[in-house]
Design a protein around this motif. Sequence first.
Motif, PDB file in Angstrom:
ATOM      1  N   GLY A  57       0.778  -1.228   0.000  1.00 40.80           N
ATOM      2  CA  GLY A  57       0.000   0.000   0.000  1.00 40.80           C
ATOM      3  C   GLY A  57       0.809   1.277   0.000  1.00 40.80           C
ATOM      4  O   GLY A  57       0.364   2.292   0.542  1.00 40.80           O
ATOM      5  N   PHE A  58       2.001   1.244  -0.604  1.00 44.69           N
ATOM      6  CA  PHE A  58       2.771   2.473  -0.771  1.00 44.69           C
ATOM      7  C   PHE A  58       3.350   2.500  -2.178  1.00 44.69           C
ATOM      8  O   PHE A  58       3.197   1.546  -2.945  1.00 44.69           O
ATOM      9  CB  PHE A  58       3.874   2.608   0.294  1.00 44.69           C
ATOM     10  N   VAL A  59       3.997   3.594  -2.544  1.00 43.49           N
ATOM     11  CA  VAL A  59       4.555   3.755  -3.878  1.00 43.49           C
ATOM     12  C   VAL A  59       6.077   3.734  -3.784  1.00 43.49           C
ATOM     13  O   VAL A  59       6.668   4.449  -2.976  1.00 43.49           O
ATOM     14  CB  VAL A  59       4.103   5.082  -4.526  1.00 43.49           C
ATOM     15  N   MET A  60       6.700   2.889  -4.592  1.00 43.25           N
ATOM     16  CA  MET A  60       8.159   2.821  -4.611  1.00 43.25           C
ATOM     17  C   MET A  60       8.733   3.987  -5.397  1.00 43.25           C
ATOM     18  O   MET A  60       8.169   4.428  -6.399  1.00 43.25           O
ATOM     19  CB  MET A  60       8.624   1.511  -5.272  1.00 43.25           C
ATOM     20  N   ARG A  61       9.876   4.497  -4.927  1.00 41.68           N
ATOM     21  CA  ARG A  61      10.621   5.493  -5.688  1.00 41.68           C
ATOM     22  C   ARG A  61      12.062   5.021  -5.833  1.00 41.68           C
ATOM     23  O   ARG A  61      12.684   4.595  -4.866  1.00 41.68           O
ATOM     24  CB  ARG A  61      10.603   6.861  -4.991  1.00 41.68           C
ATOM     25  N   CYS A  81      10.387   4.342  -0.207  1.00 39.64           N
ATOM     26  CA  CYS A  81       8.981   4.763  -0.256  1.00 39.64           C
ATOM     27  C   CYS A  81       8.939   6.181  -0.817  1.00 39.64           C
ATOM     28  O   CYS A  81       9.843   6.990  -0.556  1.00 39.64           O
ATOM     29  CB  CYS A  81       8.397   4.717   1.159  1.00 39.64           C
ATOM     30  N   ASN A  82       7.903   6.499  -1.578  1.00 37.77           N
ATOM     31  CA  ASN A  82       7.871   7.829  -2.187  1.00 37.77           C
ATOM     32  C   ASN A  82       7.639   8.945  -1.163  1.00 37.77           C
ATOM     33  O   ASN A  82       7.750  10.116  -1.493  1.00 37.77           O
ATOM     34  CB  ASN A  82       6.795   7.902  -3.277  1.00 37.77           C
ATOM     35  N   ASP A 152       6.095  14.388  -7.052  1.00 39.12           N
ATOM     36  CA  ASP A 152       7.362  14.024  -6.423  1.00 39.12           C
ATOM     37  C   ASP A 152       8.091  12.949  -7.221  1.00 39.12           C
ATOM     38  O   ASP A 152       9.315  12.948  -7.303  1.00 39.12           O
ATOM     39  CB  ASP A 152       7.125  13.536  -4.997  1.00 39.12           C
ATOM     40  N   GLU A 153       7.333  12.007  -7.794  1.00 36.55           N
ATOM     41  CA  GLU A 153       7.964  10.977  -8.620  1.00 36.55           C
ATOM     42  C   GLU A 153       8.608  11.606  -9.850  1.00 36.55           C
ATOM     43  O   GLU A 153       9.710  11.229 -10.243  1.00 36.55           O
ATOM     44  CB  GLU A 153       6.927   9.930  -9.034  1.00 36.55           C
TER      45      GLU A 153
END
Length: 217
Positions: A57-61, A81-82, A152-153
């Motif tokens: 449930g998070f976005v990888m950066r 994590c982003n 941000d990405e």
Amino acid sequence: MEGNSLPEEDVEMMENSDGMKTVTDESFPMVEPFIGMEFESEEAAKSFYDNYAICMGFVMRVDAFRRSMRDGTVVWRRLVCNKEGFRRSRPRRSESRKPRAITREGCKALIVVKREKSGKWVVTKFEKEHNHPLLPLSPNVRRNPLLPQTPDEKDAKIQELSAELSRERRRCTALQQQLDMVLKEMEEHSNHLSTNINNVIQSVREIESNTFIKPLS
């Protein structure tokens, strides 16, 4: 969050002679990373952590990396994590412009992977805990790569590409300087050889001239 994990036997892995597990399938079910986990490539590590992020449930950066001093290839990569770090404050260009939402919260969750001499990529660090709520998705859900990225990405990608471009420019400048030095040395050596050859020719001509001069009677 452990309740979202799938049985480990559903993951296609290969055990090597050291007893370490290497991930071989690029469409991974959700399995928690662990130190010593191996991947066949950097892209496999990214794909795994991206899928893990989706399920948790998070976005990888894709974050920092290091290059080999020998050939310039990437040998170390940090995936975060982003919400990692904090957004740097910048002066607003216009009072009428709506400020962007704060998306970075100093989250410490990450993995670090390093390329070993064998060519495999190994997890050397894993931080599991997030400092913000997670929104787990079904393991079968995959994020569409065509979906727009968050601001941000995009910023992170621009910064990464800009840094890589800057490094390549410095590398090209250094190579150009080395090439110029080699060409200069070759030119000096060529001039030195030409001078020596001209001296030899002059000496031979003087010898020949003295040989054919008859002595006066």
